[in-house]
Design an enzyme around this catalytic site. Structure first.
Site, PDB file in Angstrom:
ATOM      1  N   HIS A  82      -4.726  -3.294   6.608  1.00  0.00           N
ATOM      2  CA  HIS A  82      -4.502  -3.577   5.186  1.00  0.00           C
ATOM      3  C   HIS A  82      -5.841  -4.045   4.606  1.00  0.00           C
ATOM      4  CE1 HIS A  82      -3.106  -5.072   1.399  1.00  0.00           C
ATOM      5  NE2 HIS A  82      -3.606  -6.243   1.678  1.00  0.00           N
ATOM      6  N   ASP A  90       0.842  -1.203   0.000  1.00  0.00           N
ATOM      7  CA  ASP A  90       0.000   0.000   0.000  1.00  0.00           C
ATOM      8  C   ASP A  90       0.879   1.254   0.000  1.00  0.00           C
ATOM      9  OD1 ASP A  90      -2.420  -1.650   0.432  1.00  0.00           O
ATOM     10  OD2 ASP A  90      -1.437  -2.048   2.347  1.00  0.00           O
TER      11      ASP A  90
HETATM   12  P1  NAX Z   1      -2.233 -18.158  -3.546  1.00  0.00           P
HETATM   13  O1  NAX Z   1      -3.593 -18.682  -3.272  1.00  0.00           O
HETATM   14  O2  NAX Z   1      -1.699 -18.153  -4.932  1.00  0.00           O
HETATM   15  O3  NAX Z   1      -1.189 -18.953  -2.643  1.00  0.00           O
HETATM   16  C1  NAX Z   1      -1.380 -19.183  -1.299  1.00  0.00           C
HETATM   17  C2  NAX Z   1      -0.683 -20.481  -0.953  1.00  0.00           C
HETATM   18  O4  NAX Z   1      -0.736 -20.656   0.456  1.00  0.00           O
HETATM   19  C3  NAX Z   1      -1.325 -21.705  -1.603  1.00  0.00           C
HETATM   20  O5  NAX Z   1      -0.345 -22.436  -2.310  1.00  0.00           O
HETATM   21  C4  NAX Z   1      -1.847 -22.486  -0.407  1.00  0.00           C
HETATM   22  O6  NAX Z   1      -1.770 -23.891  -0.580  1.00  0.00           O
HETATM   23  C5  NAX Z   1      -0.913 -22.016   0.701  1.00  0.00           C
HETATM   24  N1  NAX Z   1      -1.440 -22.210   2.041  1.00  0.00           N
HETATM   25  C6  NAX Z   1      -2.717 -22.154   2.461  1.00  0.00           C
HETATM   26  N2  NAX Z   1      -2.789 -22.453   3.758  1.00  0.00           N
HETATM   27  C7  NAX Z   1      -1.537 -22.680   4.177  1.00  0.00           C
HETATM   28  C8  NAX Z   1      -0.980 -23.058   5.421  1.00  0.00           C
HETATM   29  N3  NAX Z   1      -1.748 -23.269   6.480  1.00  0.00           N
HETATM   30  N4  NAX Z   1       0.350 -23.215   5.502  1.00  0.00           N
HETATM   31  C9  NAX Z   1       1.117 -23.039   4.433  1.00  0.00           C
HETATM   32  N5  NAX Z   1       0.656 -22.702   3.214  1.00  0.00           N
HETATM   33  C10 NAX Z   1      -0.664 -22.533   3.101  1.00  0.00           C
HETATM   34  O7  NAX Z   1      -2.203 -16.697  -2.920  1.00  0.00           O
HETATM   35  P2  NAX Z   1      -1.162 -15.517  -3.190  1.00  0.00           P
HETATM   36  O8  NAX Z   1      -1.609 -14.720  -4.337  1.00  0.00           O
HETATM   37  O9  NAX Z   1       0.218 -16.058  -3.164  1.00  0.00           O
HETATM   38  O10 NAX Z   1      -1.447 -14.623  -1.885  1.00  0.00           O
HETATM   39  C11 NAX Z   1      -1.107 -15.079  -0.594  1.00  0.00           C
HETATM   40  C12 NAX Z   1      -1.773 -14.214   0.457  1.00  0.00           C
HETATM   41  O11 NAX Z   1      -1.293 -12.881   0.392  1.00  0.00           O
HETATM   42  C13 NAX Z   1      -3.293 -14.102   0.330  1.00  0.00           C
HETATM   43  O12 NAX Z   1      -3.863 -14.240   1.631  1.00  0.00           O
HETATM   44  C14 NAX Z   1      -3.497 -12.699  -0.168  1.00  0.00           C
HETATM   45  O13 NAX Z   1      -4.763 -12.197   0.187  1.00  0.00           O
HETATM   46  C15 NAX Z   1      -2.376 -11.983   0.539  1.00  0.00           C
HETATM   47  N6  NAX Z   1      -1.993 -10.679   0.021  1.00  0.00           N
HETATM   48  C16 NAX Z   1      -1.616  -9.744   0.926  1.00  0.00           C
HETATM   49  C17 NAX Z   1      -1.148  -8.496   0.552  1.00  0.00           C
HETATM   50  C18 NAX Z   1      -0.719  -7.503   1.568  1.00  0.00           C
HETATM   51  O14 NAX Z   1      -0.415  -6.390   1.141  1.00  0.00           O
HETATM   52  N7  NAX Z   1      -0.668  -7.767   2.873  1.00  0.00           N
HETATM   53  C19 NAX Z   1      -1.090  -8.122  -0.880  1.00  0.00           C
HETATM   54  C20 NAX Z   1      -1.067  -9.300  -1.800  1.00  0.00           C
HETATM   55  C21 NAX Z   1      -1.957 -10.444  -1.408  1.00  0.00           C
HETATM   56  O15 NAX Z   1      -3.266 -10.162  -1.828  1.00  0.00           O
END
Ligand code: NAX
Length: 327
Positions: free
Chosen positions: A187, A159
């Site tokens: 966020h 952000d």
């Molecule tokens: P993806 O869905 O592509 O990847 C997430 C991965 O995490 C998947 O491979 C899943 O199997 C794995 N996962 C789920 N539960 C888990 C656990 N208990 N232990 C280990 N791995 C686990 O998501 P992606 O685009 O990589 O985004 C990841 C996260 O970042 C999401 O929650 C998203 O909302 C968040 N974001 C946060 C941002 C921020 O500024 N704070 C910005 C970007 C993003 O949107």
């Protein structure tokens, strides 16, 4: 060369990690002279995909990358970690209420908090990226007995970087000329990107851009940028999120520039009327792996109401997860 540093990353098979892991392995996180040991946590069904990413990491022949270990057990994955980047989380799926989302992630981040306390290194620093990032961080922090709360943070650097880029573009200035932008609160779409202290090329930003642009263009653009990326790209921010995660940890470890600051979501000490204990974004200075919330900034009425609105949302999320016994 220096001693290797262990970096644990969760969500290793996901889209952010498809950028992030390669940046870490190249030296962008810890610097060009620090060997890296990567430890990756994934859920069991995604272990095969994570192995594929590890194969690609091998194929890069990164000189600094000493090892890549993948596990579906948090305590194993966090073993010896000095930096833990908690990217994986449970996404919101169709029909899921906010309470369901908080609960599903609560189970993940209580367990990961405990596992960090059990097996990470003494100099651990934690960044939570997975949403809802502030509250996931709050849960992990409260479940990591013995790990100081100051070692936990959640990411609002994306952000922050978005705000810097929007301001630079509007002012017709290079991004390097922009300083003292701040992100306050959660966020989420309630976050408050604040230009009241910002400077562009040494001039107050609010002398360079006008208030109507700030209120009706800048603030909503930054707040809704995530949704705009999804709309345009068909999937959520990934490379820019990975870049922000690198920036966040690197700035934490190496320090903010003299006179400047960054934005991090950290445990409130009550500064600026944000209730103590909430994980809220603030302008912070950093040095050698510590941070300080910037003190003494004037908060005008407009900023006050925006900060209060986002902090109220954080308090609601905290009350919800406290009610579920997650803190
Ligand atoms: P993806 O869905 O592509 O990847 C997430 C991965 O995490 C998947 O491979 C899943 O199997 C794995 N996962 C789920 N539960 C888990 C656990 N208990 N232990 C280990 N791995 C686990 O998501 P992606 O685009 O990589 O985004 C990841 C996260 O970042 C999401 O929650 C998203 O909302 C968040 N974001 C946060 C941002 C921020 O500024 N704070 C910005 C970007 C993003 O949107």
């Amino acid at each position: 060369s220096r001693r290797p540093v262990t970096v644990a990353v969760t969500g290793g098979a996901g889209q952010i990690c498809y950028s992030l892991l390669f940046r870490i392995a190249s030296g962008a996180l810890l610097g060009p002279d620090v060997p890296v040991r990567l430890r990756v946590l994934e859920i069991t069904p995604a272990l095969g995909a994570a192995e594929g990413v590890a194969m690609e990491l091998d194929d890069c022949a990164f000189p600094l990358l000493q090892s890549v270990d993948i596990s579906d057990d948090a305590a194993t994955a966090f073993d010896g970690a000095s930096v833990a980047m908690l990217v994986g989380s449970r996404p919101r799926t169709k029909g899921m209420e906010r309470g369901d989302l908080l609960e599903a992630n609560g189970a993940i981040f209580t367990g990961q908090g405990r596992a960090l306390a059990q097996s990470a290194a003494d100099d651990l620093r934690v960044l939570v990226v997975g949403n809802p990032a502030n509250t996931n961080c709050l849960i992990a922090m409260n479940n990591a007995a013995g790990v100081p709360a100051e070692r936990f943070s959640a990411m609002t650097r994306l952000d922050h970087n978005r705000a810097v880029a929007q301001l630079a573009k509007k002012a017709g200035a290079p991004v390097a000329d922009v300083e003292r932008v701040a992100i306050w609160g959660n966020h989420s779409a309630t976050q408050y990107p604040d230009l009241t202290h910002a400077v562009v090329g040494g001039r107050p930003a609010l002398e360079v851009v006008d208030q109507p642009w700030v209120e009706s263009d800048f603030i909503p653009t930054v707040q809704k940028r995530g949704a705009a990326i999804i709309e345009a790209r068909g999937s959520s921010s990934a490379a820019s999120a990975a870049n922000a995660a690198i920036d966040h940890v690197r700035t934490w470890l190496t320090g903010t520039p003299e006179g400047g600051w960054t934005s991090m979501a950290v445990r409130s000490d009550g500064s600026y009327g944000v209730p103590e204990g909430l994980v809220s974004s603030f302008p912070v200075t950093t040095r050698d792996g510590s941070y300080e919330i910037v003190q003494g900034l004037d908060v005008d009425d407009f900023s006050r109401s925006r900060i209060d609105a986002s902090v109220a949302e954080l308090a609601e999320e905290r009350d919800a997860v406290a009610g579920m016994g997650l803190l």
